[in-house]
Scaffold this motif. Structure first.
Motif: not given
Length: 339
Positions: A109-110, A124
């Protein structure tokens, strides 16, 4: 007449969240890969955000290779014990310097540099999936294209008012459902439905107000209808500034549309459409009511309308009408080129 014109202009202003809503719903903040163990290491070392990014996020550009630090992270285990707080990359044996450390896509993920939420941060839609944000708006535009053609035909066939009310209802329901969309796919479906009915509804409102007035006023009411759209842009910007979370923003700009269903009682059908459909008695009632509200007398040319005396068949709309005569054909081609 002024009341009817005002309430239809409100519809024009409410169209802006669909037309340009992606600017706020699809806001893309600064971001970088989520690396497991970095948060714990940063907390132990007491790093500032700038130090954490400097130590753990790849730099832009390497050996002439163009890559984004937003989409790649170091392929290393940050949970390793004994990492240095001053230069943690030195603790990994086998690596000469930072540029030689292998990179890997953002598998976990971020991290987004914003407290606000958007469809980008929730689903995302970055890096390899950034094209999905363009697809989101493309679905709206495809809906615009199909709806402008099909709903325009429905408005000619069944009446401006009925078509307007149906598009308002469908647009409102799909807008609320989009605010509660559980996945990206469902969000696309609801947004497509909004595009399918909203542009056609906006055009129907434009036709309705221009058919309420005489030829000399059509240009003025058309411009004011467009100005209402511009005012809607300003209002939308203010609302988006106050509500930085996309689901609440979507809900806030959609719920007022349900009030437009009150048009059933306060907005008359187009007299010109009624006359074209040989419903002259209904048209005369509306014309007399408009004239009374404006403090004017009905022109003699309209007073003589009598359905029993009318000969000829009811006109049926057709797409061929757009190119049937040289003059209309010229106007159609000019407008198509302009758009």
């Amino acid at each position: 007449m002024q009341k009817s014109f005002f309430v239809v202009c409100l519809l024009s202003a409410s169209f802006t969240p669909i037309y340009v809503g992606v600017v706020f719903l699809g806001f893309t903040p600064e971001h970088h890969c989520l690396s497991p163990g970095v948060a714990e290491l940063s907390s132990r070392c007491g790093w500032s955000l700038e130090e954490e990014l400097n130590y753990t996020v790849p730099e832009q550009g390497r050996h002439g290779e163009s890559f984004s630090s937003q989409c790649r992270r170091y392929n290393m285990n940050w949970n390793t014990t004994g990492l240095s707080c001053t230069n943690p990359l030195e603790n990994f044996t086998g690596y000469g310097n930072r540029s030689s450390i292998p990179l890997t896509p953002c598998q976990d993920g971020w991290v987004y540099d914003s407290s606000a939420s958007s469809i980008v941060t929730e689903f995302n839609l970055v890096c390899e999936d950034s094209w999905k944000l363009d697809l989101f708006q493309s679905c709206v535009n495809v809906g615009f294209f199909i709806g402008s053609i099909s709903i325009g035909y429905i408005a000619d066939r069944f009446g401006r008012k009925l078509c307007l009310l149906i598009t308002i209802l469908v647009n409102s329901i799909s807008g609320v459902l989009m605010a509660f969309a559980p996945s990206y796919t469902w969000m696309l479906i609801y947004r497509f439905i909004q595009g399918l009915v909203s542009k056609g509804g906006w055009l129907t409102g434009y036709i309705l107000i221009t058919e309420f007035v005489g030829l000399s006023y059509r240009r003025i009411v058309g411009i004011v209808y467009q100005v209402a759209f511009t005012v809607g842009l300003l209002v939308l910007s203010a609302i988006a500034y106050m509500i930085p979370h996309w689901r609440w923003l979507q809900l806030t700009v959609t719920l007022p549309n349900f009030f437009f269903l009150l048009y059933y009682w306060c907005l008359p059908e187009s007299p010109r459409w009624l006359i074209a459909q040989q419903k002259n008695d209904k048209a005369m009632k509306i014309i007399n009511r408009i004239a009374k509200g404006n403090g004017k007398k009905v022109p003699p040319s309209l007073q003589s309308l009598n359905p029993e005396e009318e000969d000829g068949e009811k006109l049926s709309p057709s797409f061929l009408d757009l190119v049937r005569t040289p003059q209309i054909r010229k106007h159609t081609l000019i407008l198509m080129y302009t758009w």
